[in-house]
Design a protein around this motif. Structure first.
Motif, PDB file in Angstrom:
ATOM      1  N   ASN A 216       1.077  -1.343  -0.284  1.00 19.75           N
ATOM      2  CA  ASN A 216       0.356  -0.379  -0.037  1.00 19.75           C
ATOM      3  C   ASN A 216       0.866   0.836   0.201  1.00 19.75           C
ATOM      4  O   ASN A 216       0.551   2.020  -0.510  1.00 19.75           O
ATOM      5  CB  ASN A 216      -1.126   0.000   1.086  1.00 19.75           C
ATOM      6  N   SER A 217       1.848   1.248   0.284  1.00 21.14           N
ATOM      7  CA  SER A 217       2.347   2.471   0.560  1.00 21.14           C
ATOM      8  C   SER A 217       3.671   2.380  -0.616  1.00 21.14           C
ATOM      9  O   SER A 217       3.650   3.436  -1.498  1.00 21.14           O
ATOM     10  CB  SER A 217       4.023   2.127   1.803  1.00 21.14           C
TER      11      SER A 217
ATOM     12  N   GLU B 290       0.690   4.209  -2.362  1.00 19.03           N
ATOM     13  CA  GLU B 290       0.516   5.153  -2.515  1.00 19.03           C
ATOM     14  C   GLU B 290       1.269   6.198  -3.187  1.00 19.03           C
ATOM     15  O   GLU B 290       1.438   7.579  -4.261  1.00 19.03           O
ATOM     16  CB  GLU B 290       0.952   5.976  -1.060  1.00 19.03           C
TER      17      GLU B 290
ATOM     18  N   LEU C 223      -5.969   6.892  -2.033  1.00 12.08           N
ATOM     19  CA  LEU C 223      -5.427   5.386  -1.843  1.00 12.08           C
ATOM     20  C   LEU C 223      -7.288   4.871  -1.775  1.00 12.08           C
ATOM     21  O   LEU C 223      -7.882   4.308  -2.554  1.00 12.08           O
ATOM     22  CB  LEU C 223      -4.806   4.763  -0.727  1.00 12.08           C
TER      23      LEU C 223
ATOM     24  N   SER D 133      -2.240  11.189   1.344  1.00 15.77           N
ATOM     25  CA  SER D 133      -2.018   9.474   0.471  1.00 15.77           C
ATOM     26  C   SER D 133      -2.836   8.725   0.840  1.00 15.77           C
ATOM     27  O   SER D 133      -3.364   8.239   0.043  1.00 15.77           O
ATOM     28  CB  SER D 133       0.020   9.339   1.063  1.00 15.77           C
TER      29      SER D 133
ATOM     30  N   GLN E  93       0.649   9.033  -6.770  1.00 18.40           N
ATOM     31  CA  GLN E  93       0.509  10.503  -6.550  1.00 18.40           C
ATOM     32  C   GLN E  93      -0.333  11.960  -7.607  1.00 18.40           C
ATOM     33  O   GLN E  93      -0.539  12.587  -7.329  1.00 18.40           O
ATOM     34  CB  GLN E  93       1.730  11.103  -5.965  1.00 18.40           C
TER      35      GLN E  93
END
Length: 525
Positions: free
Chosen positions: A240-241, A244, A267, A263, A248
């Motif tokens: 998930n990071s 993110e 998401l 962020s 962008q």
């Protein structure tokens, strides 16, 4: 053909896909020195007619079952010189994942040419307008749907665990493939409940494997391979990071909302928009809504995975900040519209729910009777009447039968043993088609057109009014995100390839092996 004009894009178990600057992709077959049919590369697998049969399968079976919707288009067959194939084979090796390199391209006479579904392919007027007025990035999300329903023939049906979750646990603990567990379940994705769908997509992103990928302007920017590489450098990198960071520019001007980070907000809105696209009707005909999400239809795989997911070595990555973004369940809104991409694919999956012992008996009777016509039609000649009859099946009726069966507690679906070789042939053909739809991928391609939506809506409406255009089918449509952005959306379904009947004994063997493991090891009484 010039090999230098093509570059590696992706690959699966049987094909390598190349793309060019013209928005086209070329799909070529690959194999080891032995094929999956009978030990050597048979003529069926490498012969020049194979690609033609695949196109006939699309025209005569897949497209009619999918109501000839705009999401399913027939590709074309192109001549491929052997020198071209050899050059691609050499050029591509450094770009391929290590675990795929045991297979190489086959010197086949033909390849399959189609549109690059990671890009938008608007009609003339819309394409010209976008080129002159829109500068935002084009994002494409690829989701391999898997089997979207549960039934009494599933290996862990007695424990209310779907086939996907049972197989994932088997491969993690027993199969030697070093699989990774996650909470993702395709039953949740097909539930039609957006909160359930968002939560399961969030879990899928943490461990995407070969089931979830994201492309930006045609280039892959999110996949399991990329996540693994970044995780080796940064142990704190999660699915998930990474996503993110990737999206962008998806909501470029969006500000944080409700005290959440920008962020996280992006998401959540991204996942919500993805679910809206999966549930959007692809035509204007009256919809049959299949209500799926209730206690009797919920897979309990997550419950059985929970103790093992606490062990870090069995998961794909560490939990992220997004774990706090679990969406409350709202069971009042749980339906799959019949002409949405989920509804269309699910109705085709429901063509067959046959017991594996009956499947094996039907296949064995065909082989035993040695009816050359029937045997030859199982793996080809898709323009023959038997396959055309499969394509003419009213798949909407599958919604009604499935709903009625599942509305009865512990309901069983009865199967009548075949009384003739023709009946056996039909049972086997339905199973093979159903299985091909369980392995297909959906491509959701989107571009931010905020500020231009009024003009684009007019152009989209004008396209449906042109002679020869279907007034009900939608090749593209507009969707508005929760944060007010408007996106032009294109839905495509790909990789619906015919399954070889020669693998039915292996399918049945794998099913019984998985069923025994679930009964004796994973879920003992």
């Amino acid at each position: 053909m010039n090999a230098k004009e093509w570059r590696y894009k992706a690959e699966g178990n049987k094909h390598i896909v190349f793309c060019n600057k013209e928005g086209k992709v070329l799909r070529l077959k690959k194999s080891t020195k032995v094929c999956e049919c009978n030990g050597v590369i048979c003529q069926k697998c490498k012969g020049s007619n194979n690609e033609l049969e695949e196109l006939n399968y699309q025209r005569c079976v897949v497209m009619p079952l999918m109501k000839n919707c705009s999401a399913c288009k027939c590709p074309s067959r192109v001549k491929v010189p052997s020198t071209f194939t050899d050059q691609l084979n050499k050029m591509v090796q450094t770009y391929r994942p290590a675990y795929r390199r045991h297979k190489s391209l086959i010197r086949s006479d033909f390849g399959i040419l189609m549109e690059d579904k990671t890009l938008l392919h608007p009609k003339d007027a819309i394409g010209e307008y976008l080129a002159n007025n829109v500068r935002s990035d084009v994002f494409c999300i690829e989701v391999k749907l898997k089997k979207g329903f549960m039934s009494n023939v599933d290996p862990a049906a007695n424990n209310q665990v779907c086939q996907f979750c049972a197989l994932q646990m088997y491969r993690t603990f027993n199969d030697g493939k070093k699989g990774k567990l996650n909470y993702y379940c395709p039953i949740d994705l097909f539930s039609g409940n957006k909160s359930v769908m968002i939560n399961t997509i969030k879990e899928l992103v943490e461990c995407p494997q070969n089931t979830f990928r994201v492309f930006k302007n045609g280039d892959i920017v999110f996949s399991q391979e990329l996540l693994d590489k970044l995780s080796q450098k940064d142990g704190n990198e999660t699915g998930n990071s990474l996503l993110e960071e990737v999206i962008q520019s998806f909501f470029a001007d969006h500000k944080a909302c409700n005290g959440s980070s920008k962020s996280l907000c992006n998401l959540y809105h991204f996942f919500d928009l993805l679910c809206c696209a999966l549930l959007a009707p692809l035509d204007d005909t009256p919809q049959k809504n299949l209500v799926l999400h209730n206690n009797n239809l919920t897979c309990k795989g997550k419950f059985f995975k929970e103790p093992f997911l606490r062990e870090s070595h069995l998961t794909c990555s560490n939990s992220s900040e997004l774990s706090s973004m679990t969406i409350p369940l709202d069971c009042s809104k749980s339906c799959v519209p019949s002409s949405s991409i989920l509804g269309l694919v699910l109705s085709c999956q429901l063509l067959s729910n046959i017991d594996y012992s009956l499947l094996m008996n039907s296949y064995s009777s065909i082989i035993h009777d040695q009816d050359i016509r029937v045997i030859s039609e199982l793996d080809g000649q898709f323009d023959k009447q038997s396959w055309q009859n499969i394509g003419k099946i009213d798949t909407n009726a599958n919604f009604d039968r499935f709903s009625m069966t599942k509305s009865r507690k512990n309901g069983k679906i009865a199967h009548r043993p075949p009384s003739s070789s023709t009946d056996a042939q039909t049972l086997v053909q339905k199973y093979l088609v159903s299985k091909s739809f369980c392995d297909c991928s959906v491509m959701i391609t989107m571009q931010d057109v905020s500020g231009c939506e009024v003009e684009i809506e007019k152009l989209l409406r004008a396209e449906t009014m042109k002679p020869g255009s279907s007034s009900s089918s939608k090749s593209m449509f507009l969707l508005k995100s929760l944060n007010g952005f408007v996106f032009l959306v294109q839905i495509s379904v790909v990789d619906i390839d015919p399954k070889p009947s020669s693998r039915i004994p292996l399918y049945c063997q794998q099913h019984e092996k998985l069923k025994s493991w679930c009964r004796d090891v994973m879920f003992p009484i």
